[in-house]
Design a protein around this motif. Structure first.
Motif, PDB file in Angstrom:
ATOM      1  N   TRP A   1      -4.019   9.193  -3.861  1.00 39.61           N
ATOM      2  CA  TRP A   1      -2.496   9.652  -3.228  1.00 39.61           C
ATOM      3  C   TRP A   1      -1.936  10.447  -4.252  1.00 39.61           C
ATOM      4  O   TRP A   1      -1.314  11.487  -4.104  1.00 39.61           O
ATOM      5  CB  TRP A   1      -2.031   8.686  -2.505  1.00 39.61           C
ATOM      6  CG  TRP A   1      -0.962   9.099  -1.734  1.00 39.61           C
ATOM      7  CD1 TRP A   1      -0.477  10.354  -1.203  1.00 39.61           C
ATOM      8  CD2 TRP A   1       0.329   8.445  -1.239  1.00 39.61           C
ATOM      9  NE1 TRP A   1       0.526  10.566  -0.624  1.00 39.61           N
ATOM     10  CE2 TRP A   1       1.111   9.158  -0.515  1.00 39.61           C
ATOM     11  CE3 TRP A   1       0.672   7.045  -1.355  1.00 39.61           C
ATOM     12  CZ2 TRP A   1       2.230   8.819   0.235  1.00 39.61           C
ATOM     13  CZ3 TRP A   1       1.738   6.473  -0.508  1.00 39.61           C
ATOM     14  CH2 TRP A   1       2.561   7.283   0.148  1.00 39.61           C
ATOM     15  N   GLU A   2      -1.823   9.548  -5.469  1.00 39.83           N
ATOM     16  CA  GLU A   2      -0.700  10.006  -6.603  1.00 39.83           C
ATOM     17  C   GLU A   2      -1.402  11.116  -7.104  1.00 39.83           C
ATOM     18  O   GLU A   2      -0.609  12.166  -7.331  1.00 39.83           O
ATOM     19  CB  GLU A   2      -0.034   9.035  -7.356  1.00 39.83           C
ATOM     20  CG  GLU A   2       0.669   7.893  -6.764  1.00 39.83           C
ATOM     21  CD  GLU A   2       0.812   6.654  -7.641  1.00 39.83           C
ATOM     22  OE1 GLU A   2       0.193   6.611  -8.667  1.00 39.83           O
ATOM     23  OE2 GLU A   2       1.979   5.984  -7.698  1.00 39.83           O
TER      24      GLU A   2
ATOM     25  N   PRO B   1      -0.017  16.236  -5.443  1.00 37.02           N
ATOM     26  CA  PRO B   1       0.164  17.634  -5.921  1.00 37.02           C
ATOM     27  C   PRO B   1      -0.198  18.804  -4.900  1.00 37.02           C
ATOM     28  O   PRO B   1       0.513  19.789  -5.083  1.00 37.02           O
ATOM     29  CB  PRO B   1      -0.767  17.725  -7.233  1.00 37.02           C
ATOM     30  CG  PRO B   1      -0.944  16.332  -7.547  1.00 37.02           C
ATOM     31  CD  PRO B   1      -1.011  15.593  -6.261  1.00 37.02           C
ATOM     32  N   LEU B   2      -1.021  18.341  -4.181  1.00 36.31           N
ATOM     33  CA  LEU B   2      -1.244  19.585  -3.114  1.00 36.31           C
ATOM     34  C   LEU B   2      -0.292  19.425  -2.092  1.00 36.31           C
ATOM     35  O   LEU B   2       0.386  20.521  -1.605  1.00 36.31           O
ATOM     36  CB  LEU B   2      -2.477  19.250  -2.379  1.00 36.31           C
ATOM     37  CG  LEU B   2      -3.931  19.291  -3.201  1.00 36.31           C
ATOM     38  CD1 LEU B   2      -4.941  19.005  -2.119  1.00 36.31           C
ATOM     39  CD2 LEU B   2      -4.020  20.746  -3.216  1.00 36.31           C
TER      40      LEU B   2
ATOM     41  N   HIS C   1       8.997  13.317   0.260  1.00 38.92           N
ATOM     42  CA  HIS C   1       9.081  12.011  -0.329  1.00 38.92           C
ATOM     43  C   HIS C   1       7.614  11.278  -0.192  1.00 38.92           C
ATOM     44  O   HIS C   1       7.069  11.580   0.769  1.00 38.92           O
ATOM     45  CB  HIS C   1       9.942  11.131   0.440  1.00 38.92           C
ATOM     46  CG  HIS C   1      11.410  11.678   0.586  1.00 38.92           C
ATOM     47  ND1 HIS C   1      12.131  11.144   1.800  1.00 38.92           N
ATOM     48  CD2 HIS C   1      12.181  12.263  -0.184  1.00 38.92           C
ATOM     49  CE1 HIS C   1      13.324  11.750   1.493  1.00 38.92           C
ATOM     50  NE2 HIS C   1      13.455  12.425   0.365  1.00 38.92           N
ATOM     51  N   THR C   2       7.480  10.436  -1.152  1.00 41.62           N
ATOM     52  CA  THR C   2       6.272   9.357  -0.917  1.00 41.62           C
ATOM     53  C   THR C   2       7.173   7.976  -0.825  1.00 41.62           C
ATOM     54  O   THR C   2       7.900   7.645  -1.652  1.00 41.62           O
ATOM     55  CB  THR C   2       5.106   9.568  -2.020  1.00 41.62           C
ATOM     56  OG1 THR C   2       5.914   9.394  -3.166  1.00 41.62           O
ATOM     57  CG2 THR C   2       4.282  10.706  -1.763  1.00 41.62           C
TER      58      THR C   2
ATOM     59  N   PHE D   1      -9.468  10.063   1.589  1.00 41.05           N
ATOM     60  CA  PHE D   1      -8.619   8.607   1.310  1.00 41.05           C
ATOM     61  C   PHE D   1      -7.993   8.032   2.318  1.00 41.05           C
ATOM     62  O   PHE D   1      -7.480   6.770   2.203  1.00 41.05           O
ATOM     63  CB  PHE D   1      -7.770   8.784   0.114  1.00 41.05           C
ATOM     64  CG  PHE D   1      -6.335   9.453   0.307  1.00 41.05           C
ATOM     65  CD1 PHE D   1      -5.170   8.852   0.456  1.00 41.05           C
ATOM     66  CD2 PHE D   1      -6.509  10.970   0.426  1.00 41.05           C
ATOM     67  CE1 PHE D   1      -3.956   9.680   0.717  1.00 41.05           C
ATOM     68  CE2 PHE D   1      -5.319  11.721   1.051  1.00 41.05           C
ATOM     69  CZ  PHE D   1      -4.025  11.053   0.977  1.00 41.05           C
ATOM     70  N   LEU D   2      -7.913   8.711   3.650  1.00 43.38           N
ATOM     71  CA  LEU D   2      -7.134   8.108   4.694  1.00 43.38           C
ATOM     72  C   LEU D   2      -8.071   7.880   6.008  1.00 43.38           C
ATOM     73  O   LEU D   2      -9.039   8.593   6.186  1.00 43.38           O
ATOM     74  CB  LEU D   2      -6.063   9.236   5.347  1.00 43.38           C
ATOM     75  CG  LEU D   2      -4.836   9.665   4.124  1.00 43.38           C
ATOM     76  CD1 LEU D   2      -3.930  10.533   5.109  1.00 43.38           C
ATOM     77  CD2 LEU D   2      -4.066   8.161   3.859  1.00 43.38           C
ATOM     78  N   ALA D   3      -7.747   6.857   6.817  1.00 41.18           N
ATOM     79  CA  ALA D   3      -8.339   6.695   8.028  1.00 41.18           C
ATOM     80  C   ALA D   3      -7.441   7.621   8.952  1.00 41.18           C
ATOM     81  O   ALA D   3      -6.537   7.102   9.399  1.00 41.18           O
ATOM     82  CB  ALA D   3      -8.368   5.332   8.412  1.00 41.18           C
ATOM     83  N   VAL D   4      -7.717   8.724   9.231  1.00 37.82           N
ATOM     84  CA  VAL D   4      -6.959   9.673   9.993  1.00 37.82           C
ATOM     85  C   VAL D   4      -6.496   9.314  11.253  1.00 37.82           C
ATOM     86  O   VAL D   4      -5.372   9.363  11.739  1.00 37.82           O
ATOM     87  CB  VAL D   4      -7.474  11.147   9.854  1.00 37.82           C
ATOM     88  CG1 VAL D   4      -6.902  11.958  10.659  1.00 37.82           C
ATOM     89  CG2 VAL D   4      -7.940  11.499   8.387  1.00 37.82           C
TER      90      VAL D   4
END
Length: 231
Positions: A133-134, A139-140, A151-152, A206-209
């Motif tokens: 994620w970082e 960056p995208l 924000h994250t 990287f995500l379980a959408v």
């Protein structure tokens, strides 16, 4: 800055407008008296009928110790704001906010916000999720067309958190948000803009959408006792 994010849902049989009045007129003013709160946001969905929950309440604290002293931990987090009911088991999130982009000078009052509550892919550790994620996705997302603040939010207790993180994208208008992220008609948007489309393609890495709750809403800053330049 640490914050407590409550995902609020109305009581069974209650209309959204009734919930909204009870929340904003009766309960939200009480937050000002909670010791340690330095900033308070409410986010009301722009389309209540399509929203996954009825609102978001965000309470900011200067430190994690201040937050825990005010709202507690564990089951105490399930209360929501001012005793309002929250959304099932996934009702609250305690995290540290990291500012990734800002063109607002810290003033988010009245902006439109896309809040995504992130869940990592099956088989991925939280550490691997956060690293991707970082280093790859942020960056995208930072350069998505129309974003004026980003924000994250990282969980302070990844093992006990309901989500692996929260991504918050701000836009000047609802039109800008939809123009960047695509139609709100489906749970998963189909962005037409170049960077937004690349970011959407990347989330599958990287995500379980389908397990990612989210809300589009308009933010109101109820009060702010922070030094906005440092926020």
């Amino acid at each position: 800055m640490h914050k407590h994010i409550a995902l609020l849902n109305r009581r069974e049989g209650e209309r959204h407008d009734e919930f909204r009045e009870r929340w904003l007129e009766e309960r939200a003013p009480l937050v000002r008296d909670i010791e340690g709160v330095v900033r308070h946001h409410t986010v009301v969905p722009t389309d209540p009928d399509a929203a996954e929950f009825d609102g978001i309440a965000e309470l900011y604290f200067e430190s994690l110790a201040d937050l825990q002293a005010a709202v507690g931990t564990g089951e105490d987090e399930q209360r929501g704001e001012g005793g309002l009911p929250a959304v099932g088991e996934r009702s609250a999130f305690v995290g540290e906010e990291v500012l990734q982009r800002d063109e607002t000078g810290g003033d988010t009052d009245g902006l439109y916000k896309h809040s995504a509550f992130l869940v990592r892919k099956a088989g991925m550790s939280h550490g691997a999720f956060r690293n991707y994620w970082e280093t790859e996705h942020t960056p995208l997302a930072r350069d998505i067309e129309g974003v004026v603040r980003y924000h994250t939010v990282y969980p302070v207790d990844p093992d006990g958190a309901a989500f692996d993180g929260v991504a918050e994208l701000y836009f000047e208008s609802l039109a800008d948000l939809y123009d960047a992220l695509g139609s709100p008609g489906s749970r998963d948007y189909d962005p037409g803009k170049e960077v937004a489309a690349a970011a959407r393609e990347d989330v599958d890495n990287f995500l379980a959408v389908e397990e990612r709750p989210r809300l589009i809403g308009r933010e109101t800053v109820r009060f702010d006792a922070t030094d906005r330049e440092g926020y």
